[in-house]
Structure formats: structure tokens, C-alpha cells
Design a protein around this motif. Sequence first.
Motif, PDB file in Angstrom:
ATOM      1  N   THR A 302       0.841  -1.200   0.000  1.00  0.00           N
ATOM      2  CA  THR A 302       0.000   0.000   0.000  1.00  0.00           C
ATOM      3  C   THR A 302       0.872   1.244   0.000  1.00  0.00           C
ATOM      4  N   PRO A 313      -5.643   9.432  -3.018  1.00  0.00           N
ATOM      5  CA  PRO A 313      -6.197   8.074  -3.162  1.00  0.00           C
ATOM      6  C   PRO A 313      -5.140   7.018  -2.848  1.00  0.00           C
ATOM      7  N   GLU A 314      -5.544   5.999  -2.101  1.00  0.00           N
ATOM      8  CA  GLU A 314      -4.604   4.942  -1.722  1.00  0.00           C
ATOM      9  C   GLU A 314      -4.237   4.097  -2.932  1.00  0.00           C
ATOM     10  N   SER A 360      -4.647  -0.955  -7.925  1.00  0.00           N
ATOM     11  CA  SER A 360      -5.727   0.025  -7.951  1.00  0.00           C
ATOM     12  C   SER A 360      -5.270   1.318  -7.302  1.00  0.00           C
ATOM     13  N   GLY A 362      -7.181   4.464  -5.416  1.00  0.00           N
ATOM     14  CA  GLY A 362      -8.464   4.940  -4.913  1.00  0.00           C
ATOM     15  C   GLY A 362      -9.598   3.999  -5.215  1.00  0.00           C
ATOM     16  N   GLY A 363      -9.300   2.692  -5.295  1.00  0.00           N
ATOM     17  CA  GLY A 363     -10.323   1.705  -5.578  1.00  0.00           C
ATOM     18  C   GLY A 363     -10.584   1.483  -7.049  1.00  0.00           C
ATOM     19  N   THR A 364      -9.961   2.283  -7.919  1.00  0.00           N
ATOM     20  CA  THR A 364     -10.147   2.131  -9.361  1.00  0.00           C
ATOM     21  C   THR A 364      -9.053   1.241  -9.922  1.00  0.00           C
TER      22      THR A 364
END
Length: 682
Positions: A302, A313-314, A360, A362-364
Amino acid sequence: MTRKTLLITTTAAMVMAFAPHALAQEAMGDGASSASSSDQGILIFTPDFFADQNPNTALDMVERVPGFSVSNGDGGRGFEGAVGNILINGARPASKNDTGSSVLSRTLVSQVERIELIRGGAPGIDMQGYAVVVNVILKNESSRQTVVNANATLFDGGTDVYGGSYQFTARDGDRTWGFTLSDGIGMSDSNGNGPAIRRAADGTILREEAFLNDGYGGGQGLRGNYAAPAFGGKIDLTARYGTNDWHSYDQFTGTGTFRQSRYDEDGTSGEVGVVYTRPLGDRVSMETRFIHEFSDFDSVSTYNADLGGGPEPEQLFESVGEASETIARGLLRFERSEALTFEGGGEVAYNRLDTEQAFSIGGTPVVLPSATVLVEETRAEVFGKSSWRISPTLSLESGLRLEHSTISQSGDTDTEKSFFFAKPRVQVSWTPMANTQVRARFEREVGQLSFGDFAASAELDSQNVLGGNADLEPEDRWISELTFERRFWGDGIVSIGLRHDEIGNVIDRIPLQGGLSAVGNIGDGTLDQLSLNITVPTDKLGISGGQFEFRNDWNKTEVTDPTTGEARPISGVRARQPVVSFSQDLTGWKVNWSVAWIPVLGQTTYDPDQTVGWKGGDYFELAAEYKPTPSLSIRAQLNLWDNFDVERTVFSDRTSPRPIAFIERREIDPRTFVSLRVRKTF
């Protein structure tokens, strides 16, 4: 000289070693047994040689053999050349991962009859590509042995780690069995803190932060071993299963800013190994070997950042997979005489990696090349070898291996490639006078591909995401090496080595479309190496029981960068790493102490979009071991070093010359740590 000419010349030398019956007959009268001290290529060390060191285990003894450095092998391509330089009763352990040093660590000194230092080769001894090996001869008697270890590594400000092991071995004549329970530890000696400063190309400071990192892990395992006479020969069995984990983080903190990358991995691994040896006559013997290794892993990387405008965004990179290797190997050994041995056989292997990655922001999801892959390799090899002690002062080891392999990949990309390699080897060892030896080696080696490079990966601590590469090919080397060794004052040694490698299909970093990079082949390269090893006993200098050592490899590599088209060093090769050390046995106090100093070390990785290098200096290690009784050992070790600097140069694009976006330098003060070990033998 072309490679074709080199191959023809080397193959002719091998045929010459195998063919002439008249020369073999002449050698029969002059050859010496591999156990004979009159053989100038073999030095014999009996237990009384090590008496002043008060060793507890056979490994303690081997680590003090003058002119020998323990290697457990790289665990790489098949069995040939992937195992270590330690033999027990003339053979290697049943598994690649049950290393020679592991076996010796659970073998008490009382079981050792003698240790043979074999330089350049000896009939009946498989050198496995090493110029020097040790052969530990054990006594054939009944016994029960137990070795208990407790150890800890304590950091000044870092994560402390603890471990231990229990090892039991029983011997009843030719029958041996035992087991090992272990709780291992993992750590990094370069963890610490310090400033991290990012500058523009003109030196303007863009960002100032405090840097902090740490890394630790461990593993628990159970191993069992069994060896006994069977079906007119001997069978060796080993099996292991264990779990392992690793955790690390890099953290940057500035005024109103925060950046952190984390990595966590858990996995399991195991293996089964079987070796069966059997004499087929007075001069002929056979060996068959089966090895199966397996593992699985689950890792998460991460990256989180807040540069003053709120959390970004992570970035999340996940990877799961499983891998295995299966090897079947057989050989026949013909001892034409005490001076001449022939070997021939074959090996087949199957390697497999099945892995899935996902990246990914931000989850994308972000699409990566070769994120889901199944890589399989089938490999077959036939080989012939000879070891000829031409005279007590001259020996020739030669051989030829012919390998065919097919690597297939399925998943996001479907490909298949086949390869053929002829791998000759010739080594000549000449001992013109007592205590002096010259060794010359010419060999072709083929490297083992890391199947993980076929799949995508991430280095989020340096903001670098790598795509997979379906076009990887093995790296091969034509090696020419010359070594001079002179022994003096009993344990004293001066060894000088020169080596030149012609490297084909150098594995490094290549550019991909979309601003990505990958591990790939970047063309041909070279390595030039000068090795120096000096050991000086200090008794004649008035310091009783002391020993001074200096060793270093100077490496110069060159390859053409695929992005810039300019010559540069090969990534990951250390230009030098000198080690200066002194040790002393204080027999009256039952203490051995030592100090070692590495003045400088470091290496660099060259990526199409950034160059990352690290350099350390003034690394000190001070150790002392107290043995109040022959069965008890207490050891303490202090490690400290001055600095560990990491410099990352990031380029704004790939045009030549590449413009610099920024340079980030971390000046890490590595944590001082103390390692403690208590060992009890029964």
C-alpha cells in the motif's frame, strides 16, 4: 575468439579426458586416494586441529577451515550447480533447501572423523561447479545428539525479534534419523531514520522530510530426516513444512505532509527429497535423486500520502500465487582407478508459478501487462563428466551438459519458447610445489529465470510499478577464471583470482509502453572481476591465537542501456565490498572474539524512468563467544554502521538525454543492534 570456437575447444578437451585408455593406465600408478594427505589437491583436517576453538558442532569446525567460505548455493536452476559447497561423507543432502550447513549445525563435534578440503577436484567427488569444497567424514557409530538454540536480535529503537530451534539426531551404525523444530527470525540491518531531501535538477529544495523504516519477519518449520541401508544401497529421505511472514514500511513525515508505503506477506512452503545410492560393482555406482518443493504466498503493498491538500487516493497492489519445482535426476559413476572417475546421467525438471496481481488507485483498477499468469517450464538435461588426477600435482575436471527447455505462459498472454544450451566445463588444478596451487576454469553457465518477472509487480516505496514480461529468456555466461593460492605459516593464505564473463541476454530493466517498465533482456554485457583473499596468522607476530583477514571482489560490468543507448554498469552488481577482520582464540578464558569492518558497500538499479542506488559505509561487527563447557556456548554480537544513503534520481521523460525531474536523497542512520545466542548440546 568466437563462442563456437570456445565450445569446440572445450568439448575437445573433455573428449581428451574421457578417451585415452593409455593415459588412464599411466595415471593409475600415480594417482592418490581422495582421503590421502599425500594428494596435494586435498588437505586433511582432524578434530585436534580445531581444539583451541572449542567447537560444539561440525559447522563450527567447517567455518574455521583455512581458505574456505561456506556457500549453501543459490537454490536456482535444477540441482546441478544450485547446491552448496559442503559434502557429508562424499554426498550432498537429499534436498536443495536442507543445506550442508544445516546438516552440520545438528552434527556434534564428537561425530566428526576428519574434514577434507578439496581444491580443484578429486575422483569420486562431484564439485558441482565449485573450485573448492569440503567433505566432512563422519564416524560410523551409534549415538544420540541434541542441539538446542535460543537467539534474539535486539534493535536500538526498532522491532526486536526472537527465535530458536530444537534438533535431534540418532545414529545406529548406518541408520540415521532425526527431526528439527525451528522458529526462525528475519530482519534488516539497514533500518533506521534520517532526513530525506528532494531537490530539483538545479539543487533547489522541493521537499524536506524525516524518514523512518523498519522490516522484520520470521518462520516456523518442522523437518524430518531418515537414512538407512535399503535394497543393496542406501536411501536418504527428508521432508519439511513451514510458514513464513515478512512485514516492512517506509515513512516520510514533513511539515504538513505524510507519505507511507507498507508491505506484508504471508506464505507456506515445503519440500520432499529422496536420494538412493547403490554400488553396481567394484567400480560402478549409481545415484538417483527426486526433489519436490512447493510454496504459496499472499502479499499486499500500500501507498498512502497527504502532501498538504488532504489524503490522496490509496495505491494498493495485491499478489497471490503458488509455485513448485520437481526434479528427477540419475547418474552412473565409474571409478576407472583411484585417479580417474567418469560420470554420466540426466536430469528432468518441471517448474511452475501461478499468480494473480491487482493494482488500484483509490479503488479504481489499473490495467497492467501480465497481471494474471501461469508460467511453466519443462527442462531436460544430459551430462557427462570426468575427474582425472593426472599426477599428485595435476588434476583435470571436465564435462559437458546439454540442456533443452520449454517455457510457456498463459493467462493475460499466451506464449511458448524453447531453448537449447550446450554447457561445457573444464577446470585444471596444478600444485607445482607444496602449499601453492593454480586453478584455471572455463565454463558456460545458464541462469535460472525468476518466474515472478513474467508477472506484474510493484515497488511502491519508490513509486515504481513494473509490468510483466512474456518475452524473458535465460541469461547465459561464458566464464574464464584463473586463481592463484599460496598457503603459509600453517593457516595463512593469499589467494588472487581473475575472472572475465561474456554475458548473453543480460537481465535488467527494459521500457514498456504506457510509461511502465519491466524486467527483461537488454543485450550482451561483460563482467571483469579481481578477487583478493588474505589470511595471516598472528602467532609469529607475537599475538597468540590471532588471525587477520582481508577479502574483496572488485567488479566492473558493462552493458548498453535500452533507454539511453549508452554504456552503463549492470543493475544490482556491487562494484566492491572489502572486509577487514581480526579474530582471536583466548584459550585460557574459553573465549573467541572477533571484529570486522566494511569500509564501503553499495549498488545501483537502472530503470527507464529512475535510477535508485544505495551506499553504506563504516559497517562494524564485534562478536565474542564464551564456551564454559564443551556442550555450552554463549555468543553476543554488536552491529553498527555509520550511514546508509539511498539516492533516487527520477526523470521527467525518456528522451535522451533524459531530463531530471528531481533527486531524492535519504541519509539513513541505521539502528545499532545486538544479537544473542545460547546453544546447548547433549
